[in-house]
Design a protein around this motif. Structure first.
Motif, mmCIF file in Angstrom:
data_model
loop_
_atom_site.group_PDB
_atom_site.id
_atom_site.type_symbol
_atom_site.label_atom_id
_atom_site.label_comp_id
_atom_site.label_asym_id
_atom_site.label_seq_id
_atom_site.Cartn_x
_atom_site.Cartn_y
_atom_site.Cartn_z
ATOM 1 N N ASP A 88 0.815 -8.070 3.269
ATOM 2 C CA ASP A 88 0.824 -6.129 2.368
ATOM 3 C C ASP A 88 0.793 -5.827 1.345
ATOM 4 N N THR A 89 -0.675 -6.038 1.304
ATOM 5 C CA THR A 89 -2.145 -5.860 0.509
ATOM 6 C C THR A 89 -2.150 -4.226 1.043
ATOM 7 N N VAL A 90 -2.302 -3.797 0.259
ATOM 8 C CA VAL A 90 -3.083 -1.397 1.245
ATOM 9 C C VAL A 90 -4.784 -1.809 1.051
ATOM 10 N N GLU A 107 -9.151 -0.400 -1.776
ATOM 11 C CA GLU A 107 -8.236 -1.262 -2.551
ATOM 12 C C GLU A 107 -9.071 -2.817 -2.965
ATOM 13 N N THR A 132 -0.355 -4.385 -4.043
ATOM 14 C CA THR A 132 0.618 -3.934 -2.531
ATOM 15 C C THR A 132 1.314 -2.722 -3.109
ATOM 16 N N SER A 134 2.301 0.461 -1.882
ATOM 17 C CA SER A 134 1.928 1.988 -1.558
ATOM 18 C C SER A 134 0.562 2.149 -1.667
ATOM 19 N N ALA A 135 -0.121 3.312 -1.234
ATOM 20 C CA ALA A 135 -1.385 3.673 -1.574
ATOM 21 C C ALA A 135 -1.002 4.202 -2.519
ATOM 22 N N PRO A 138 0.897 1.638 -6.458
ATOM 23 C CA PRO A 138 0.289 0.550 -6.150
ATOM 24 C C PRO A 138 1.131 -0.732 -7.030
#
Length: 196
Positions: A88-90, A107, A132, A134-135, A138
């Motif tokens: 789930d990392t952006v 990121e 994580t 959203s961009a 985060p």
């Protein structure tokens, strides 16, 4: 606000397990009730594979139905396994959005800077961060490994007042929800002293 993919995955896991549990519970309760004679003495005392079941199993469409059910079950199981492996990392963080376009930052750049800053604090052996959600908004997950004699409260104060503040300023955000997990390393073993 973007939805948390990890929470959606966990909710999907719970719903799937609940559905499987309900189906198994209903099948078990029906078998128990049939064995106790709730559906009549004929059902309780009859053979498991009676003429009706044998006729159904001998139907020409039955093998195709079994294969179709097996394919659906395999597809659902494969999809579930793939969802477990998603990170789930952006990938990129949006710093600014306008009519002309948007300014993005990888990121990994923000994460590396944060990890390096925190790893330089006294008593911190290792720092691992993930951004994580959203961009645009985060969330931070920070895992710290501390020396066994580290000042845990002091490290936490510096992370909160310095590292998180620097990250907020660099990403131009008012706040960054964060989860900070700290663990201690095992103390180094002392070699036995030899008596001479």
């Amino acid at each position: 606000m973007a939805r948390n993919r990890a929470r959606r995955s966990a909710r999907g896991n719970r719903q799937g397990l609940l559905l499987v549990g309900i189906v198994l519970l209903a099948a078990g309760a029906a078998a128990f009730a049939a064995g106790r004679g709730v559906f009549g003495a004929d059902v309780a005392g009859g053979a498991l594979l009676n003429d009706t079941v044998r006729g159904l199993l001998a139907a020409g469409w039955m093998p195709y139905a079994v294969v179709a059910v097996a394919f659906v079950a395999a597809f659902l199981a494969l999809r579930w396994l793939l969802v477990q492996g998603f990170d789930d990392t952006v990938g990129r963080l949006v710093l600014e959005r306008g009519a002309e376009g948007r300014v993005e930052l990888p990121e990994s750049v923000a994460r590396s800077a944060l990890e390096q800053e925190v790893a330089d604090y006294p008593g911190v052996r290792r720092a691992r961060a993930r951004l994580t959600e959203s961009a645009e908004a985060p969330h931070l997950r920070l895992a710290l490994t501390l020396d066994d004699d580290a000042d845990v409260a002091g490290v936490w104060r510096r992370v909160r007042s310095e590292a998180l503040a620097d990250l907020r300023r660099s990403l131009e955000l008012e706040s960054i929800p964060a989860v900070v997990r700290m663990s201690m390393t095992a103390p180094a073993k002392n070699p036995r002293r030899s008596l001479a």
